[in-house]
Enzyme design. Structure first.
Site, PDB file in Angstrom:
ATOM      1  CB  VAL A   1      -0.979   0.000   1.200  1.00  0.00           C
ATOM      2  CG1 VAL A   1      -1.890   1.221   1.132  1.00  0.00           C
ATOM      3  CG2 VAL A   1      -1.817  -1.280   1.215  1.00  0.00           C
TER       4      VAL A   1
ATOM      5  CE  LYS B   1      -7.216  -6.139   7.166  1.00  0.00           C
ATOM      6  NZ  LYS B   1      -6.687  -6.259   5.817  1.00  0.00           N
TER       7      LYS B   1
ATOM      8  CB  VAL C   1     -14.074  -1.608   5.103  1.00  0.00           C
ATOM      9  CG1 VAL C   1     -15.145  -2.570   4.612  1.00  0.00           C
ATOM     10  CG2 VAL C   1     -13.974  -1.652   6.621  1.00  0.00           C
TER      11      VAL C   1
ATOM     12  N   GLY D   1      -0.087 -14.271  -4.091  1.00  0.00           N
ATOM     13  CA  GLY D   1       0.164 -13.236  -3.084  1.00  0.00           C
ATOM     14  C   GLY D   1      -1.098 -12.728  -2.406  1.00  0.00           C
TER      15      GLY D   1
ATOM     16  CD  GLU E   1      -0.893 -12.194   5.728  1.00  0.00           C
ATOM     17  OE1 GLU E   1      -0.403 -12.644   6.767  1.00  0.00           O
ATOM     18  OE2 GLU E   1      -1.498 -11.125   5.655  1.00  0.00           O
TER      19      GLU E   1
ATOM     20  CE  LYS F   1     -10.843  -6.251   5.019  1.00  0.00           C
ATOM     21  NZ  LYS F   1     -10.462  -7.150   3.925  1.00  0.00           N
TER      22      LYS F   1
ATOM     23  N   GLY G   1      -4.945  -4.635  -3.094  1.00  0.00           N
ATOM     24  CA  GLY G   1      -4.000  -4.334  -4.173  1.00  0.00           C
ATOM     25  C   GLY G   1      -3.388  -2.965  -3.971  1.00  0.00           C
TER      26      GLY G   1
HETATM   27  P1  NAP Z   1       3.219  -4.909   3.626  1.00  0.00           P
HETATM   28  O1  NAP Z   1       3.298  -5.030   2.152  1.00  0.00           O
HETATM   29  O2  NAP Z   1       3.549  -6.073   4.457  1.00  0.00           O
HETATM   30  O3  NAP Z   1       4.145  -3.670   4.061  1.00  0.00           O
HETATM   31  C1  NAP Z   1       4.338  -3.304   5.391  1.00  0.00           C
HETATM   32  C2  NAP Z   1       5.349  -2.178   5.434  1.00  0.00           C
HETATM   33  O4  NAP Z   1       5.370  -1.659   6.762  1.00  0.00           O
HETATM   34  C3  NAP Z   1       6.768  -2.574   5.083  1.00  0.00           C
HETATM   35  O5  NAP Z   1       7.389  -1.522   4.401  1.00  0.00           O
HETATM   36  C4  NAP Z   1       7.408  -2.772   6.456  1.00  0.00           C
HETATM   37  O6  NAP Z   1       8.801  -2.493   6.455  1.00  0.00           O
HETATM   38  C5  NAP Z   1       6.711  -1.717   7.263  1.00  0.00           C
HETATM   39  N1  NAP Z   1       6.632  -2.065   8.681  1.00  0.00           N
HETATM   40  C6  NAP Z   1       5.990  -3.109   9.231  1.00  0.00           C
HETATM   41  N2  NAP Z   1       6.166  -3.105  10.567  1.00  0.00           N
HETATM   42  C7  NAP Z   1       6.929  -2.047  10.852  1.00  0.00           C
HETATM   43  C8  NAP Z   1       7.463  -1.514  12.049  1.00  0.00           C
HETATM   44  N3  NAP Z   1       7.244  -2.091  13.236  1.00  0.00           N
HETATM   45  N4  NAP Z   1       8.202  -0.393  11.974  1.00  0.00           N
HETATM   46  C9  NAP Z   1       8.439   0.209  10.784  1.00  0.00           C
HETATM   47  N5  NAP Z   1       7.980  -0.244   9.613  1.00  0.00           N
HETATM   48  C10 NAP Z   1       7.225  -1.368   9.648  1.00  0.00           C
HETATM   49  O7  NAP Z   1       1.739  -4.445   4.065  1.00  0.00           O
HETATM   50  P2  NAP Z   1       0.577  -3.883   3.133  1.00  0.00           P
HETATM   51  O8  NAP Z   1      -0.029  -5.006   2.366  1.00  0.00           O
HETATM   52  O9  NAP Z   1       1.055  -2.693   2.415  1.00  0.00           O
HETATM   53  O10 NAP Z   1      -0.532  -3.486   4.234  1.00  0.00           O
HETATM   54  C11 NAP Z   1      -0.375  -2.354   5.028  1.00  0.00           C
HETATM   55  C12 NAP Z   1      -1.699  -2.061   5.757  1.00  0.00           C
HETATM   56  O11 NAP Z   1      -2.734  -1.830   4.808  1.00  0.00           O
HETATM   57  C13 NAP Z   1      -2.205  -3.197   6.648  1.00  0.00           C
HETATM   58  O12 NAP Z   1      -2.844  -2.648   7.776  1.00  0.00           O
HETATM   59  C14 NAP Z   1      -3.232  -3.904   5.765  1.00  0.00           C
HETATM   60  O13 NAP Z   1      -4.214  -4.587   6.501  1.00  0.00           O
HETATM   61  C15 NAP Z   1      -3.825  -2.714   5.050  1.00  0.00           C
HETATM   62  N6  NAP Z   1      -4.453  -3.044   3.772  1.00  0.00           N
HETATM   63  C16 NAP Z   1      -3.728  -3.707   2.835  1.00  0.00           C
HETATM   64  C17 NAP Z   1      -4.310  -3.982   1.608  1.00  0.00           C
HETATM   65  C18 NAP Z   1      -3.527  -4.674   0.537  1.00  0.00           C
HETATM   66  O14 NAP Z   1      -4.051  -4.839  -0.574  1.00  0.00           O
HETATM   67  N7  NAP Z   1      -2.296  -5.072   0.767  1.00  0.00           N
HETATM   68  C19 NAP Z   1      -5.632  -3.605   1.357  1.00  0.00           C
HETATM   69  C20 NAP Z   1      -6.343  -2.904   2.347  1.00  0.00           C
HETATM   70  C21 NAP Z   1      -5.735  -2.633   3.554  1.00  0.00           C
HETATM   71  P3  NAP Z   1       9.900  -3.691   6.395  1.00  0.00           P
HETATM   72  O15 NAP Z   1       9.794  -4.249   5.005  1.00  0.00           O
HETATM   73  O16 NAP Z   1      11.188  -2.986   6.622  1.00  0.00           O
HETATM   74  O17 NAP Z   1       9.535  -4.662   7.453  1.00  0.00           O
HETATM   75  N1  HSE Z   2      -6.420 -10.043   3.355  1.00  0.00           N
HETATM   76  C1  HSE Z   2      -7.356  -9.070   2.846  1.00  0.00           C
HETATM   77  C2  HSE Z   2      -8.240  -9.721   1.775  1.00  0.00           C
HETATM   78  C3  HSE Z   2      -6.587  -7.891   2.256  1.00  0.00           C
HETATM   79  O1  HSE Z   2      -7.965 -10.844   1.341  1.00  0.00           O
HETATM   80  O2  HSE Z   2      -9.247  -9.126   1.410  1.00  0.00           O
HETATM   81  C4  HSE Z   2      -7.413  -6.644   2.153  1.00  0.00           C
HETATM   82  O3  HSE Z   2      -7.859  -6.173   3.394  1.00  0.00           O
END
Ligand code: NAP
Ligand code: HSE
Length: 433
Positions: free
Chosen positions: A14, A106, A133, A188, A191, A206, A303
């Site tokens: 994100v 969330k 959400v 991807g 997890e 959510k 995404g």
């Molecule tokens: P991600 O790809 O795993 O990225 C997490 C990032 O946060 C990495 O850059 C990581 O750095 C950093 N990080 C994690 N813990 C940290 C800490 N303690 N101190 C400093 N940096 C830290 O996660 P993501 O998928 O982008 O998701 C981020 C958030 O958005 C989550 O709350 C998720 O639920 C929400 N979200 C994600 C999606 C999606 O499509 N992915 C959709 C909706 C909501 P390092 O690499 O150095 O560890």
């Molecule tokens: N794990 C969540 C999903 C990511 O599969 O919808 C978005 O919140």
């Protein structure tokens, strides 16, 4: 032109999407709202992993939150690192330093939404979380603002992309649950430990957020009764399909006369219903209000760029509040009052049963008596297949309270002819007028 300095906590899926969005559409945003967004800091755990990234050139990359909180030029912190700790502490610290916060988290919002909102208001800053959400789908603001004239009657969502991808793949490609899960992991979506998604916990978080906004109350994750998709087999998907249904993991909040019922469960969704055609990693939220009737919000539930779209929507809205000196007003999720919850045991649904029984005379009468003894009317019985000396039966019931279903499951399990109560799944009706 006003310069808005933002700090990103996290630069994964994100966070990098947010940087890409600003790079790609920064000019459009400048033209429409009259301010320039500048990413001044990015916080990650392992800066060495990120140093060569082109999107980060010229940005202060750090692993120390102190660098961010001590910089008085930062207007908005965007928390996209995920998890509870230290994200929670960082968010409270930013708010208490009068810095606006946007988050996609969330897990955190479902647990501490009202507490965070009140801290933001006390500090006259914004906290917003549209991306928490439905990924890129605009749903929280529309539910809070655009549907404010309604008493919300129900919210039915497909809010977990991973499970929707698995179930769609089982339906479309005829693969087993295990194989569909492996594909989701490879792509991807899921997890390495998929429990949060497949057991329904992500959807329940959510739903707690949606219900808090829709029903103007403090709804917590623990208020939601959760069933996951782990027991759904290829047979269930195939039989559902033969009868004109798709199996979906639904997050359901329904207003009853004396409370709100909150559940996450897999269900047979009639193919005639718009939710049945939500495929792959897409999400949809179907809301019924007493004035608007039915509305459905549909789009990419996760995404990099879709989620960044929702995050940046909050950032832009916050920038407008900063320019109008109105931050800390017009907040969602501020309700602390609890509402009565309707017992999910009393909720009525049709149910599908898949039973593996001895293939001998008199089996059907034993089974029919178990349903009759528990005041359950059978709508349909089909013998699906024979496996050596066993038969697989599919039974559909008329609408029945959940508590009767629990009782009949116990009664069926002890019948001499019963080999396995293989699955019990709710059957949704398409009761649109
Ligand atoms: P991600 O790809 O795993 O990225 C997490 C990032 O946060 C990495 O850059 C990581 O750095 C950093 N990080 C994690 N813990 C940290 C800490 N303690 N101190 C400093 N940096 C830290 O996660 P993501 O998928 O982008 O998701 C981020 C958030 O958005 C989550 O709350 C998720 O639920 C929400 N979200 C994600 C999606 C999606 O499509 N992915 C959709 C909706 C909501 P390092 O690499 O150095 O560890
Ligand atoms: N794990 C969540 C999903 C990511 O599969 O919808 C978005 O919140």
């Amino acid at each position: 032109m006003k310069n808005i300095n933002v700090a990103l906590l996290g630069f994964g899926t994100v966070g990098s999407g947010v940087a890409e969005t600003i790079r790609k559409n920064g000019r459009i945003m400048e033209d429409s709202i009259g301010c320039h967004f500048n990413i001044s800091h990015v916080l990650v755990r392992h800066p060495e992993k990120y140093r060569d990234m082109e999107l980060l050139q010229g940005i202060h990359l750090t692993s120390s939150f102190e660098d961010i909180i001590s910089d008085e030029s930062i207007d908005i912190v965007i928390e996209v690192m995920g998890g509870i700790h230290p994200a929670k502490e960082y968010i409270f610290e930013a708010l208490n330093h009068h810095i606006n916060v946007v988050s996609a988290n969330k897990d955190l919002v479902a647990l501490f939404g009202p507490e965070i909102m009140h801290t933001a208001m006390e500090n006259h800053v914004n906290f917003s979380c549209e991306a928490s959400v439905g990924g890129g789908i605009p749903i929280l603001r529309p539910l809070h603002d655009s549907l404010a004239a309604n008493e919300i009657e129900s919210i039915v969502g497909i809010v977990n992309g991973t499970t929707n991808f698995i179930l769609s793949n089982m339906d479309d490609a005829g693969v087993s649950y295990g194989d569909a899960l492996r594909v989701a992991q490879k792509k991807g979506y899921a997890e390495a430990d998929p429990t949060n998604d497949v057991a329904g916990y992500d959807a329940a978080r959510k739903l707690a957020i949606l219900a808090s906004i829709g029903f103007h109350a403090n709804v917590a994750f623990d208020d939601v009764l959760v069933e996951g998709i782990e027991k759904i087999s290829q047979n269930d998907v195939q039989y559902a399909s033969e009868m004109g249904y798709a199996i979906k993991l639904l997050a359901v909040a329904i207003r009853q006369d004396n409370g709100i019922a909150l559940n996450v469960y897999p269900a047979f969704v009639p193919r005639s219903h718009p939710l049945a055609s939500v495929k792959g990693s897409y999400n949809a939220i179907y809301v019924t209000g007493n004035i608007v009737d039915d509305v459905m919000f549909y789009g990419r539930g996760a995404g990099s760029l879709p989620t960044a779209s929702a995050v940046m929507g909050d950032v832009i809205s916050t920038a407008k509040h900063i320019m109008n000196h109105s931050t800390g007003t017009d907040m969602m999720l501020t309700e602390t009052k609890r509402i009565p919850f309707y017992s999910s045991l009393k909720l009525e649904n049709s149910y599908y049963f898949r039973l593996i029984v001895d293939d001998v005379t008199g089996v059907l009468s034993q089974i029919a008596s178990a349903y009759a003894d528990n005041d359950i009317s059978i709508k349909e019985v089909v013998q699906k297949s024979r496996i050596e000396d066993a038969a697989e039966l599919m039974i559909i019931t008329e609408k029945t309270p959940r508590e009767n279903i629990i009782h009949v499951e116990k009664a069926l399990q002890v019948l001499p002819c019963m080999r396995q109560v293989a699955n019990i799944v709710r059957v949704m009706e398409d009761d649109r007028k």
